[in-house]
Structures are given as C-alpha cells and as structure tokens.
Design a protein around this motif. Structure first.
Motif, PDB file in Angstrom:
ATOM      1  N   ALA A 159      -0.810  -6.963 -22.143  1.00 58.07           N
ATOM      2  CA  ALA A 159       0.708  -8.231 -22.464  1.00 58.07           C
ATOM      3  C   ALA A 159       1.443  -7.078 -20.898  1.00 58.07           C
ATOM      4  CB  ALA A 159       1.553  -7.200 -22.759  1.00 58.07           C
ATOM      5  N   ALA A 160       1.256  -6.144 -19.813  1.00 60.08           N
ATOM      6  CA  ALA A 160       1.584  -5.441 -18.785  1.00 60.08           C
ATOM      7  C   ALA A 160       1.047  -6.794 -17.659  1.00 60.08           C
ATOM      8  CB  ALA A 160       1.497  -4.420 -18.717  1.00 60.08           C
ATOM      9  N   MET A 161      -0.267  -6.765 -17.891  1.00 60.47           N
ATOM     10  CA  MET A 161      -0.926  -7.255 -16.918  1.00 60.47           C
ATOM     11  C   MET A 161      -0.280  -9.130 -17.097  1.00 60.47           C
ATOM     12  SD  MET A 161      -2.263  -5.158 -15.251  1.00 60.47           S
ATOM     13  CE  MET A 161      -1.187  -3.792 -15.322  1.00 60.47           C
ATOM     14  N   ARG A 162      -0.865  -9.067 -18.098  1.00 59.24           N
ATOM     15  CA  ARG A 162      -0.290 -10.730 -18.486  1.00 59.24           C
ATOM     16  C   ARG A 162       1.369 -11.191 -17.682  1.00 59.24           C
ATOM     17  NH1 ARG A 162      -2.335 -10.930 -23.017  1.00 59.24           N
ATOM     18  NH2 ARG A 162      -0.497 -10.059 -24.610  1.00 59.24           N
ATOM     19  N   ARG A 163       1.833 -10.200 -18.055  1.00 53.45           N
ATOM     20  CA  ARG A 163       3.379 -10.498 -17.427  1.00 53.45           C
ATOM     21  C   ARG A 163       3.236 -10.727 -15.752  1.00 53.45           C
ATOM     22  NH1 ARG A 163       4.708  -7.942 -22.020  1.00 53.45           N
ATOM     23  NH2 ARG A 163       5.542  -5.748 -20.980  1.00 53.45           N
ATOM     24  N   LEU A 164       2.376  -9.395 -15.303  1.00 52.01           N
ATOM     25  CA  LEU A 164       1.976  -9.140 -14.045  1.00 52.01           C
ATOM     26  C   LEU A 164       1.800 -10.926 -13.098  1.00 52.01           C
ATOM     27  CD1 LEU A 164       1.202  -5.502 -13.296  1.00 52.01           C
ATOM     28  CD2 LEU A 164       3.052  -7.046 -12.224  1.00 52.01           C
ATOM     29  N   ARG A 165       0.727 -11.208 -13.607  1.00 49.75           N
ATOM     30  CA  ARG A 165       0.069 -12.801 -13.234  1.00 49.75           C
ATOM     31  C   ARG A 165       1.173 -13.864 -13.247  1.00 49.75           C
ATOM     32  NH1 ARG A 165      -3.938 -10.159 -16.217  1.00 49.75           N
ATOM     33  NH2 ARG A 165      -3.544 -10.999 -17.923  1.00 49.75           N
ATOM     34  N   GLU A 166       1.960 -13.611 -14.676  1.00 48.31           N
ATOM     35  CA  GLU A 166       2.963 -14.650 -14.841  1.00 48.31           C
ATOM     36  C   GLU A 166       3.799 -14.747 -13.759  1.00 48.31           C
ATOM     37  OE1 GLU A 166       4.246 -14.120 -18.673  1.00 48.31           O
ATOM     38  OE2 GLU A 166       2.050 -15.257 -19.740  1.00 48.31           O
ATOM     39  N   ALA A 167       3.926 -13.698 -13.621  1.00 47.42           N
ATOM     40  CA  ALA A 167       5.240 -13.098 -12.027  1.00 47.42           C
ATOM     41  C   ALA A 167       4.142 -13.497 -10.798  1.00 47.42           C
ATOM     42  CB  ALA A 167       5.725 -12.183 -12.163  1.00 47.42           C
ATOM     43  N   GLY A 168       3.829 -13.733 -11.038  1.00 48.61           N
ATOM     44  CA  GLY A 168       2.810 -13.461  -9.552  1.00 48.61           C
ATOM     45  C   GLY A 168       2.579 -12.484  -9.046  1.00 48.61           C
ATOM     46  N   LEU A 169       2.657 -11.681  -9.199  1.00 50.36           N
ATOM     47  CA  LEU A 169       1.790 -10.117  -8.838  1.00 50.36           C
ATOM     48  C   LEU A 169       1.328  -9.395  -8.727  1.00 50.36           C
ATOM     49  CD1 LEU A 169       6.195  -9.270 -10.146  1.00 50.36           C
ATOM     50  CD2 LEU A 169       5.360  -9.377  -7.834  1.00 50.36           C
ATOM     51  N   ALA A 170       1.083  -8.890  -7.622  1.00 46.48           N
ATOM     52  CA  ALA A 170      -0.360  -8.528  -8.130  1.00 46.48           C
ATOM     53  C   ALA A 170      -0.691  -7.367  -8.910  1.00 46.48           C
ATOM     54  CB  ALA A 170      -1.181  -7.822  -6.561  1.00 46.48           C
ATOM     55  N   GLY A 171      -1.996  -7.354  -9.887  1.00 44.86           N
ATOM     56  CA  GLY A 171      -2.063  -5.830 -10.422  1.00 44.86           C
ATOM     57  C   GLY A 171      -2.207  -4.913  -9.364  1.00 44.86           C
ATOM     58  N   PRO A 172      -2.061  -4.197 -10.214  1.00 45.23           N
ATOM     59  CA  PRO A 172      -2.628  -2.598 -10.262  1.00 45.23           C
ATOM     60  C   PRO A 172      -3.461  -1.989  -9.427  1.00 45.23           C
ATOM     61  CG  PRO A 172      -2.394  -2.502 -12.027  1.00 45.23           C
ATOM     62  CD  PRO A 172      -2.478  -3.480 -12.016  1.00 45.23           C
ATOM     63  N   PRO A 192       0.319  -1.549   0.297  1.00 48.14           N
ATOM     64  CA  PRO A 192       0.118  -0.156  -0.137  1.00 48.14           C
ATOM     65  C   PRO A 192       1.636   1.335  -0.039  1.00 48.14           C
ATOM     66  CG  PRO A 192      -0.744  -1.878   1.667  1.00 48.14           C
ATOM     67  CD  PRO A 192       0.643  -1.987   1.035  1.00 48.14           C
ATOM     68  N   VAL A 193       2.140   1.548   0.419  1.00 47.85           N
ATOM     69  CA  VAL A 193       2.921   2.463   0.706  1.00 47.85           C
ATOM     70  C   VAL A 193       3.584   2.606  -0.934  1.00 47.85           C
ATOM     71  CG1 VAL A 193       5.180   1.441   0.704  1.00 47.85           C
ATOM     72  CG2 VAL A 193       4.657   3.257   1.229  1.00 47.85           C
ATOM     73  N   LEU A 194       3.237   2.487  -2.237  1.00 49.21           N
ATOM     74  CA  LEU A 194       2.834   2.520  -3.397  1.00 49.21           C
ATOM     75  C   LEU A 194       2.203   3.590  -3.119  1.00 49.21           C
ATOM     76  CD1 LEU A 194       5.303  -0.094  -4.698  1.00 49.21           C
ATOM     77  CD2 LEU A 194       6.284   1.590  -3.976  1.00 49.21           C
ATOM     78  N   ARG A 195       1.100   3.049  -3.368  1.00 51.09           N
ATOM     79  CA  ARG A 195      -0.249   3.679  -4.107  1.00 51.09           C
ATOM     80  C   ARG A 195      -0.747   4.985  -3.082  1.00 51.09           C
ATOM     81  NH1 ARG A 195      -1.191   2.400  -8.821  1.00 51.09           N
ATOM     82  NH2 ARG A 195      -0.852   0.621  -9.726  1.00 51.09           N
ATOM     83  N   THR A 196      -0.378   5.197  -1.730  1.00 51.30           N
ATOM     84  CA  THR A 196      -0.106   6.465  -1.306  1.00 51.30           C
ATOM     85  C   THR A 196       1.213   7.887  -1.308  1.00 51.30           C
ATOM     86  OG1 THR A 196      -0.756   4.678   1.272  1.00 51.30           O
ATOM     87  CG2 THR A 196      -0.584   7.199   1.693  1.00 51.30           C
ATOM     88  N   PRO A 197      -0.255   8.982  -1.138  1.00 52.12           N
ATOM     89  CA  PRO A 197       0.350   9.726  -2.222  1.00 52.12           C
ATOM     90  C   PRO A 197       1.548  10.336  -1.131  1.00 52.12           C
ATOM     91  CG  PRO A 197      -1.837  10.640  -2.492  1.00 52.12           C
ATOM     92  CD  PRO A 197      -1.388   8.737  -2.329  1.00 52.12           C
TER      93      PRO A 197
END
Length: 164
Positions: free
Chosen positions: A151-164, A12-17
């Motif tokens: 394509a970026a979201m697909r790579r995120l899923r493949e890497a096992g990372l949460a989406g934005p 969450p720190v990345l999404r907080t101004p």
C-alpha cells in the motif's frame, strides 16, 4: 527564523549514514537552530539533519510538549510494542501503520558536547526511533512488510515519488 528546504525520497543524502559531529562550533549551533526552526512548523514532529541536506548525526523533535534536539544520538533502550500510523516529511503524502517500540531512550550530547538523554512513550518513542533511523540512512517505509508495504509503495507511485 530559518526554515530549511526538505530533501525528499530519492535524494541520496537520505540513504547515506550520517557522520558523527566532531566540531562543537558556530556551524553546529547554526545547524541546531535550523533544525529547531524547521521542526517547529505545524504538523511536524521530528527532523533529522540529513532531511535538510546535512550529513551530520543530529535531530530535533517537537512532540506533545516535548521539544529539543540531540547531537550524536544513540538509541540505547526500547521496550514494548506500539503500532500506529507513521509518516515522514521526506516521504510526503504517504503514511502507513508501523510497529515500533512503545518506549525508547536516546542518549547523546547537546551543541556544547554535554550529555543529554531523552526518553518517552507512544508518539515520542516513535519519533526518537524514526529520527535515529534517518541518521543511519533508513526510512520508515523500509521496514514495512506485506500489505502495509504494498500500500505504501502504491501511494509512492501515485504521488510520482521514487521508491526506496
């Protein structure tokens, strides 16, 4: 040398101004040192304070011989268009073409509160825009559209990372 651990997408720190810096003290000096040390590793171009878990408006950069930091940065001018691959330390393994301004100017202060300005073109302009976005709680992938975003979201899923 203190290299700080990076926060990754989903934190969450990345999404907080980030809050503006108001205390120009030893704590800020230590933060600036950590930002500079952490960005100095090979393959790194820029680093916002929230990427190391600190919600203060400051970032460091190390791009093509330009190296430094800005506290309380404001993106004050942009011009032109520059399309190219962009990546982020907080979104590992994902890169995507991203349209940015070809020129950017950031103004802020140094660790002592003295005015500073950084301007550049190409990759430095990209970095200045990317890092000021971070301080507003935004990631570069947020502005992707169409096939670039898919394509970026697909790579995120493949890497096992949460989406934005």
């Amino acid at each position: 040398m203190t290299v700080r651990e990076l926060r990754l997408i989903g934190d969450p720190v990345l999404r907080t101004p980030c809050a503006p810096v108001t205390a120009f003290d030893d704590g800020l000096a230590a933060l600036v040192t950590d930002l500079m040390d952490t960005v100095s590793l090979p393959g790194r171009a820029g680093l916002a304070a929230n990427q190391i878990g600190v919600s203060l408006a400051a970032f460091s950069y190390d791009v093509e011989g330009a190296r430094g930091y800005v506290v309380n940065p404001r993106l004050v001018a942009t011009d032109g268009e520059y399309d190219g691959e962009e990546a982020c330390l907080s979104v590992p393994g994902v890169h995507a073409p991203r349209l940015r301004a070809a020129y950017a100017r950031v103004e802020g202060v140094d660790a002592f509160g003295r005015p500073v300005a950084v301007e550049g073109t190409g990759e430095l302009a990209r970095c200045l825009q990317h890092e000021t976005d971070h301080l507003r709680g935004e990631l570069y992938i947020d502005a992707l559209t169409g096939e670039r975003r898919r394509a970026a979201m697909r790579r995120l899923r493949e890497a096992g990372l949460a989406g934005p």
